[in-house]
Scaffold this motif. Structure first.
Motif, PDB file in Angstrom:
ATOM      1  N   ARG A 170       2.638  -4.816   9.872  1.00 43.04           N
ATOM      2  CA  ARG A 170       3.660  -5.193   8.889  1.00 43.04           C
ATOM      3  C   ARG A 170       3.293  -6.496   8.190  1.00 43.04           C
ATOM      4  O   ARG A 170       3.432  -6.626   6.967  1.00 43.04           O
ATOM      5  N   GLN A 171       2.807  -7.473   8.947  1.00 43.13           N
ATOM      6  CA  GLN A 171       2.442  -8.763   8.355  1.00 43.13           C
ATOM      7  C   GLN A 171       1.242  -8.620   7.420  1.00 43.13           C
ATOM      8  O   GLN A 171       1.170  -9.287   6.386  1.00 43.13           O
ATOM      9  N   LYS A 172       0.317  -7.729   7.772  1.00 41.75           N
ATOM     10  CA  LYS A 172      -0.828  -7.466   6.893  1.00 41.75           C
ATOM     11  C   LYS A 172      -0.355  -6.859   5.578  1.00 41.75           C
ATOM     12  O   LYS A 172      -0.759  -7.302   4.495  1.00 41.75           O
ATOM     13  N   ARG A 173       0.514  -5.842   5.655  1.00 42.54           N
ATOM     14  CA  ARG A 173       1.006  -5.186   4.436  1.00 42.54           C
ATOM     15  C   ARG A 173       1.781  -6.162   3.563  1.00 42.54           C
ATOM     16  O   ARG A 173       1.634  -6.174   2.336  1.00 42.54           O
ATOM     17  N   MET A 182      -0.668  -8.564   1.828  1.00 46.75           N
ATOM     18  CA  MET A 182      -1.426  -7.931   0.752  1.00 46.75           C
ATOM     19  C   MET A 182      -0.541  -7.632  -0.447  1.00 46.75           C
ATOM     20  O   MET A 182      -0.980  -7.725  -1.597  1.00 46.75           O
ATOM     21  N   HIS A 183       0.721  -7.302  -0.191  1.00 49.21           N
ATOM     22  CA  HIS A 183       1.662  -7.086  -1.299  1.00 49.21           C
ATOM     23  C   HIS A 183       1.852  -8.383  -2.079  1.00 49.21           C
ATOM     24  O   HIS A 183       1.846  -8.389  -3.317  1.00 49.21           O
ATOM     25  N   LYS A 184       2.015  -9.490  -1.381  1.00 51.28           N
ATOM     26  CA  LYS A 184       2.202 -10.783  -2.043  1.00 51.28           C
ATOM     27  C   LYS A 184       0.976 -11.167  -2.864  1.00 51.28           C
ATOM     28  O   LYS A 184       1.094 -11.814  -3.908  1.00 51.28           O
ATOM     29  N   LEU A 185      -0.202 -10.762  -2.386  1.00 50.19           N
ATOM     30  CA  LEU A 185      -1.444 -11.106  -3.076  1.00 50.19           C
ATOM     31  C   LEU A 185      -1.805 -10.107  -4.169  1.00 50.19           C
ATOM     32  O   LEU A 185      -2.769 -10.305  -4.905  1.00 50.19           O
ATOM     33  N   GLY A 186      -1.035  -9.016  -4.267  1.00 47.60           N
ATOM     34  CA  GLY A 186      -1.321  -8.006  -5.280  1.00 47.60           C
ATOM     35  C   GLY A 186      -2.527  -7.156  -4.948  1.00 47.60           C
ATOM     36  O   GLY A 186      -3.168  -6.593  -5.840  1.00 47.60           O
ATOM     37  N   LEU A 187      -2.861  -7.035  -3.658  1.00 44.49           N
ATOM     38  CA  LEU A 187      -4.009  -6.245  -3.223  1.00 44.49           C
ATOM     39  C   LEU A 187      -3.518  -4.933  -2.639  1.00 44.49           C
ATOM     40  O   LEU A 187      -2.548  -4.905  -1.890  1.00 44.49           O
ATOM     41  N   ARG A 188      -4.211  -3.831  -2.973  1.00 40.86           N
ATOM     42  CA  ARG A 188      -3.748  -2.510  -2.559  1.00 40.86           C
ATOM     43  C   ARG A 188      -4.504  -1.946  -1.369  1.00 40.86           C
ATOM     44  O   ARG A 188      -4.045  -1.006  -0.731  1.00 40.86           O
ATOM     45  N   LEU A 238      -9.212  -6.625  -0.265  1.00 40.04           N
ATOM     46  CA  LEU A 238      -9.120  -7.859   0.506  1.00 40.04           C
ATOM     47  C   LEU A 238     -10.517  -8.369   0.843  1.00 40.04           C
ATOM     48  O   LEU A 238     -10.804  -9.562   0.735  1.00 40.04           O
ATOM     49  N   ALA A 239     -11.410  -7.444   1.219  1.00 37.49           N
ATOM     50  CA  ALA A 239     -12.783  -7.824   1.541  1.00 37.49           C
ATOM     51  C   ALA A 239     -13.487  -8.415   0.324  1.00 37.49           C
ATOM     52  O   ALA A 239     -14.187  -9.423   0.418  1.00 37.49           O
ATOM     53  N   ALA A 240     -13.271  -7.776  -0.836  1.00 36.03           N
ATOM     54  CA  ALA A 240     -13.950  -8.210  -2.055  1.00 36.03           C
ATOM     55  C   ALA A 240     -13.493  -9.590  -2.513  1.00 36.03           C
ATOM     56  O   ALA A 240     -14.231 -10.308  -3.188  1.00 36.03           O
ATOM     57  N   SER A 248     -13.786   0.654   3.522  1.00 36.13           N
ATOM     58  CA  SER A 248     -13.211   1.900   3.025  1.00 36.13           C
ATOM     59  C   SER A 248     -12.391   1.638   1.780  1.00 36.13           C
ATOM     60  O   SER A 248     -12.013   0.509   1.493  1.00 36.13           O
ATOM     61  N   ASN A 249     -12.103   2.703   1.029  1.00 37.75           N
ATOM     62  CA  ASN A 249     -11.317   2.578  -0.197  1.00 37.75           C
ATOM     63  C   ASN A 249      -9.897   3.082  -0.023  1.00 37.75           C
ATOM     64  O   ASN A 249      -9.193   3.299  -0.996  1.00 37.75           O
ATOM     65  N   ALA A 250      -9.473   3.282   1.221  1.00 35.27           N
ATOM     66  CA  ALA A 250      -8.140   3.829   1.458  1.00 35.27           C
ATOM     67  C   ALA A 250      -7.075   2.818   1.086  1.00 35.27           C
ATOM     68  O   ALA A 250      -7.262   1.612   1.246  1.00 35.27           O
ATOM     69  N   TYR A 251      -5.944   3.329   0.594  1.00 32.94           N
ATOM     70  CA  TYR A 251      -4.818   2.450   0.336  1.00 32.94           C
ATOM     71  C   TYR A 251      -4.261   1.954   1.654  1.00 32.94           C
ATOM     72  O   TYR A 251      -4.377   2.596   2.683  1.00 32.94           O
ATOM     73  N   VAL A 252      -3.639   0.783   1.629  1.00 35.98           N
ATOM     74  CA  VAL A 252      -3.037   0.235   2.835  1.00 35.98           C
ATOM     75  C   VAL A 252      -1.904   1.144   3.272  1.00 35.98           C
ATOM     76  O   VAL A 252      -1.041   1.492   2.465  1.00 35.98           O
ATOM     77  N   PRO A 253      -1.870   1.579   4.535  1.00 37.08           N
ATOM     78  CA  PRO A 253      -0.818   2.496   4.982  1.00 37.08           C
ATOM     79  C   PRO A 253       0.533   1.812   5.028  1.00 37.08           C
ATOM     80  O   PRO A 253       0.615   0.606   5.128  1.00 37.08           O
TER      81      PRO A 253
END
Length: 230
Positions: free
Chosen positions: A189-192, A195-201, A206-208, A225-230
């Motif tokens: 949950r904290q990761k999602r 990433m939402h706050k940073l505008g990263l999908r 995040l790696a880039a 991987s290119n998967a969207y964050v679950p």
């Protein structure tokens, strides 16, 4: 039982080749009879169509001649105000982070880079029709460079930043949970949220952008991987 009404989509562009390519891309996405595609070659034609019928989606070039709107932003703002239920995907070659942010803030559903092959447009349409926002990867890269490190340290809580840093070191969710003495569900949950706050999908985004966030990165398989964050 009544059959569902076909989707109605407008493709607007002043270049006939783009109109043809976009139409072909969309036809491969739908079964016969499931979608009605209408073409417009100028802003005046686009607005006349919107005034006379209801459409599910507009796919439009950002810069077209004709009509009373001096630029694409003004046109999109007008459409969002008067036809707010219609989803919008803009097509453009202009990769400008300020303009892209303004368009996203106006509420567009997608931004497609016209440098990409038009047969990739079906991915954008499929995502938007599922209720997701689609942004071409090249545009994502531009958006992510906007002082993301500053945003990270101003908007993330101490716990969220800690989780991001550990992901940045290549640790997985289970390892981070064990190290921080939190549940895997809490870490996820904290990761999602971060990433939402940073505008990263995705974790790959995040790696880039890890160097911009100030996180030393060891790229793990999960982050590649290119998967969207679950």
């Amino acid at each position: 039982m009544h059959s569902p009404l076909p989707l109605k989509i407008i493709i607007a562009d002043d270049h006939p080749v783009v109109l043809l390519g976009a139409s072909i891309a969309l036809e491969s996405l739908f079964k016969p009879g499931d979608c009605i595609i209408i073409e417009a070659s100028c802003t005046g034609s686009l607005l006349n169509l919107l005034k006379n019928d209801t459409y599910d989606l507009i796919i439009t070039d950002l810069s077209m001649p004709g009509g009373s709107f001096p630029d694409g932003l003004t046109l999109i703002s007008h459409i969002r105000k008067h036809f707010e239920k219609t989803k919008i995907i803009i097509m453009t070659m202009i990769n400008n982070q300020i303009m892209l942010r303004k368009l996203l803030n106006l509420g567009i559903s997608g931004a497609f880079d016209k440098h990409r092959p038009l047969n990739e447009l079906d991915n954008a349409v499929a995502s938007v029709l599922k209720g997701k926002r689609y942004v071409s990867s090249s545009f994502c890269a531009s958006l992510a460079t906007t002082k993301i490190g500053e945003v990270a340290h101003k908007s993330l809580s101490a716990k969220e930043l800690e989780v991001v840093r550990l992901y940045g070191q290549g640790l997985g969710g289970r390892e981070i949970a064990k190290r921080l003495n939190r549940s895997e569900k809490t870490i996820s949950r904290q990761k999602r949220t971060a990433m939402h706050k940073l505008g990263l999908r995705s974790l790959s985004e995040l790696a880039a952008n890890a160097h911009l966030i100030g996180v030393g990165y060891t790229v793990a398989h999960e982050l590649a991987s290119n998967a969207y964050v679950p």
